[in-house]
Motif scaffolding. Structure first.
Motif, PDB file in Angstrom:
ATOM      1  N   PHE A 111       0.918  -1.292  -0.163  1.00  0.00           N
ATOM      2  CA  PHE A 111       0.051   0.115  -0.161  1.00  0.00           C
ATOM      3  C   PHE A 111       0.866   1.303   0.052  1.00  0.00           C
ATOM      4  CE2 PHE A 111      -2.703  -3.479   2.112  1.00  0.00           C
ATOM      5  CZ  PHE A 111      -3.744  -3.234   1.164  1.00  0.00           C
ATOM      6  N   HIS A 112       0.283   2.350  -0.680  1.00  0.00           N
ATOM      7  CA  HIS A 112       1.373   3.462  -0.592  1.00  0.00           C
ATOM      8  C   HIS A 112       1.136   4.311   0.629  1.00  0.00           C
ATOM      9  CE1 HIS A 112       2.496   7.558  -1.927  1.00  0.00           C
ATOM     10  NE2 HIS A 112       2.700   7.183  -2.890  1.00  0.00           N
ATOM     11  N   PRO A 113       2.114   4.446   1.349  1.00  0.00           N
ATOM     12  CA  PRO A 113       2.177   5.087   2.560  1.00  0.00           C
ATOM     13  C   PRO A 113       1.506   6.412   2.734  1.00  0.00           C
ATOM     14  CG  PRO A 113       4.485   5.304   1.674  1.00  0.00           C
ATOM     15  CD  PRO A 113       3.495   4.457   0.780  1.00  0.00           C
ATOM     16  N   TYR A 114       1.609   7.457   1.891  1.00  0.00           N
ATOM     17  CA  TYR A 114       1.108   8.525   2.137  1.00  0.00           C
ATOM     18  C   TYR A 114      -0.391   8.799   1.432  1.00  0.00           C
ATOM     19  CZ  TYR A 114       6.281   9.204   2.503  1.00  0.00           C
ATOM     20  OH  TYR A 114       7.357   8.891   2.859  1.00  0.00           O
ATOM     21  N   VAL A 115      -0.783   7.796   1.155  1.00  0.00           N
ATOM     22  CA  VAL A 115      -2.086   7.825   0.288  1.00  0.00           C
ATOM     23  C   VAL A 115      -3.100   6.851   1.065  1.00  0.00           C
ATOM     24  CG1 VAL A 115      -3.814   7.284  -1.527  1.00  0.00           C
ATOM     25  CG2 VAL A 115      -1.497   8.547  -1.826  1.00  0.00           C
ATOM     26  N   HIS A 116      -2.800   5.552   0.975  1.00  0.00           N
ATOM     27  CA  HIS A 116      -3.554   4.370   1.688  1.00  0.00           C
ATOM     28  C   HIS A 116      -3.306   4.188   2.886  1.00  0.00           C
ATOM     29  CE1 HIS A 116      -2.685   2.384  -2.543  1.00  0.00           C
ATOM     30  NE2 HIS A 116      -3.859   2.893  -2.546  1.00  0.00           N
ATOM     31  N   LEU A 117      -2.104   4.350   3.525  1.00  0.00           N
ATOM     32  CA  LEU A 117      -1.978   4.322   4.969  1.00  0.00           C
ATOM     33  C   LEU A 117      -2.438   5.515   5.610  1.00  0.00           C
ATOM     34  CD1 LEU A 117      -0.659   2.923   7.435  1.00  0.00           C
ATOM     35  CD2 LEU A 117       1.581   3.866   6.826  1.00  0.00           C
ATOM     36  N   THR A 118      -2.238   6.708   5.032  1.00  0.00           N
ATOM     37  CA  THR A 118      -2.632   7.830   5.845  1.00  0.00           C
ATOM     38  C   THR A 118      -4.174   7.846   6.063  1.00  0.00           C
ATOM     39  OG1 THR A 118      -0.905   9.207   4.979  1.00  0.00           O
ATOM     40  CG2 THR A 118      -2.690  10.526   5.746  1.00  0.00           C
ATOM     41  N   ALA A 119      -4.909   7.523   4.779  1.00  0.00           N
ATOM     42  CA  ALA A 119      -6.298   7.655   4.663  1.00  0.00           C
ATOM     43  C   ALA A 119      -6.674   6.385   5.767  1.00  0.00           C
ATOM     44  CB  ALA A 119      -6.902   6.948   3.395  1.00  0.00           C
ATOM     45  N   ALA A 120      -5.909   5.240   5.882  1.00  0.00           N
ATOM     46  CA  ALA A 120      -6.325   4.161   6.885  1.00  0.00           C
ATOM     47  C   ALA A 120      -6.467   4.782   8.351  1.00  0.00           C
ATOM     48  CB  ALA A 120      -5.338   3.022   6.666  1.00  0.00           C
ATOM     49  N   LEU A 121      -5.245   5.464   8.621  1.00  0.00           N
ATOM     50  CA  LEU A 121      -5.146   6.110   9.922  1.00  0.00           C
ATOM     51  C   LEU A 121      -6.187   6.900  10.245  1.00  0.00           C
ATOM     52  CD1 LEU A 121      -1.192   6.250   9.792  1.00  0.00           C
ATOM     53  CD2 LEU A 121      -2.606   4.822  11.347  1.00  0.00           C
ATOM     54  N   SER A 122      -6.720   7.772   9.335  1.00  0.00           N
ATOM     55  CA  SER A 122      -7.689   8.533   9.492  1.00  0.00           C
ATOM     56  C   SER A 122      -8.993   7.679   9.669  1.00  0.00           C
ATOM     57  CB  SER A 122      -7.884   9.482   8.134  1.00  0.00           C
ATOM     58  OG  SER A 122      -6.760  10.370   8.061  1.00  0.00           O
TER      59      SER A 122
END
Length: 229
Positions: A111-122
């Motif tokens: 997963f893309h860290p600044y797209v997928h991961l950031t969205a998941a954390l939100s």
């Protein structure tokens, strides 16, 4: 290490098929292949990760990213004849310095860290109680803190550039971990790497893609303010 005490909660209604379809959509519609800025994509994606299946996918993104990063660094450590304590990436980075210039965006990450991961954390932060029901809450917090430790260690010891996207991810990791810790009566003890980060007081410059300084970040101050509540 203390384990989270699961509170009484309505059991989630999850569907593996729906989750698989959602993951396929997440990868197809969002990521590095999409021209929109990462922060805009992350904001749009976070709205899709709702409900039991959406939050379950968000937790999987966190878990899979942490496991992938651990496997990558463990391989690099083994090539140098070293072991790896995943509770303390700082120890490894301090020892190897620039020789371990690994970033979450490197290689073929799931997963893309600044797209997928950031969205998941939100999504997890917005519905943390649901997230703690659809996955093991202890591991969710551990993996969140691992990703924080890994990213900051790269900045401090391996000369990894502090980009605006990476700084935004770190702030999101801190905020999400804070929400999880505040939700439980007795969260696990903070791992050694994070405790060391909290004792630091280093301000780092944040750069945009052109290398221009666009701000600063002091992770030690942010973690103390968040984790010592």
């Amino acid at each position: 290490m203390r384990w989270f005490r699961r509170k009484q909660a309505v059991q989630p209604t999850v569907d593996p098929a729906r989750q698989a379809a959602l993951i396929a959509d997440v990868r197809r519609q969002f990521g590095g292949h999409v021209p929109s800025p990462a922060h805009e994509q992350a904001g749009a994606l976070a709205h899709l990760l709702r409900g039991d299946d959406g939050v379950a996918v968000a937790t999987r993104i966190v878990h899979d990213t942490a496991e992938h990063a651990h496997a990558e660094i463990r391989t690099r450590a083994a090539a140098r004849g070293l072991g790896l304590d995943r509770r303390n990436y700082r120890a490894m980075y301090r020892q190897l310095g620039p020789d371990l210039q690994y970033r979450l965006a490197d290689g073929v990450s799931p997963f893309h860290p600044y797209v997928h991961l950031t969205a998941a954390l939100s999504a997890i932060e917005a519905d943390v109680k649901r997230a703690m029901v659809v996955t093991d809450p202890n591991w969710l917090l551990i993996h969140t803190l691992e990703l924080l430790d890994l990213t900051v260690s790269g900045w401090e010891f391996a000369r990894v550039p502090v980009t605006a996207d990476a700084a935004g991810l770190v702030s999101r990791l801190i905020a999400t971990a804070t929400r999880m810790r505040l939700t439980e009566d007795e969260p696990p003890a903070l791992p050694p790497g994070i405790r060391e980060v909290m004792r630091s007081n280093r301000t780092l410059q944040v750069h945009d893609q052109a290398g221009t300084v666009v701000g600063t970040i002091n992770v030690g101050a942010e973690t103390r303010r968040s984790f010592l509540r």
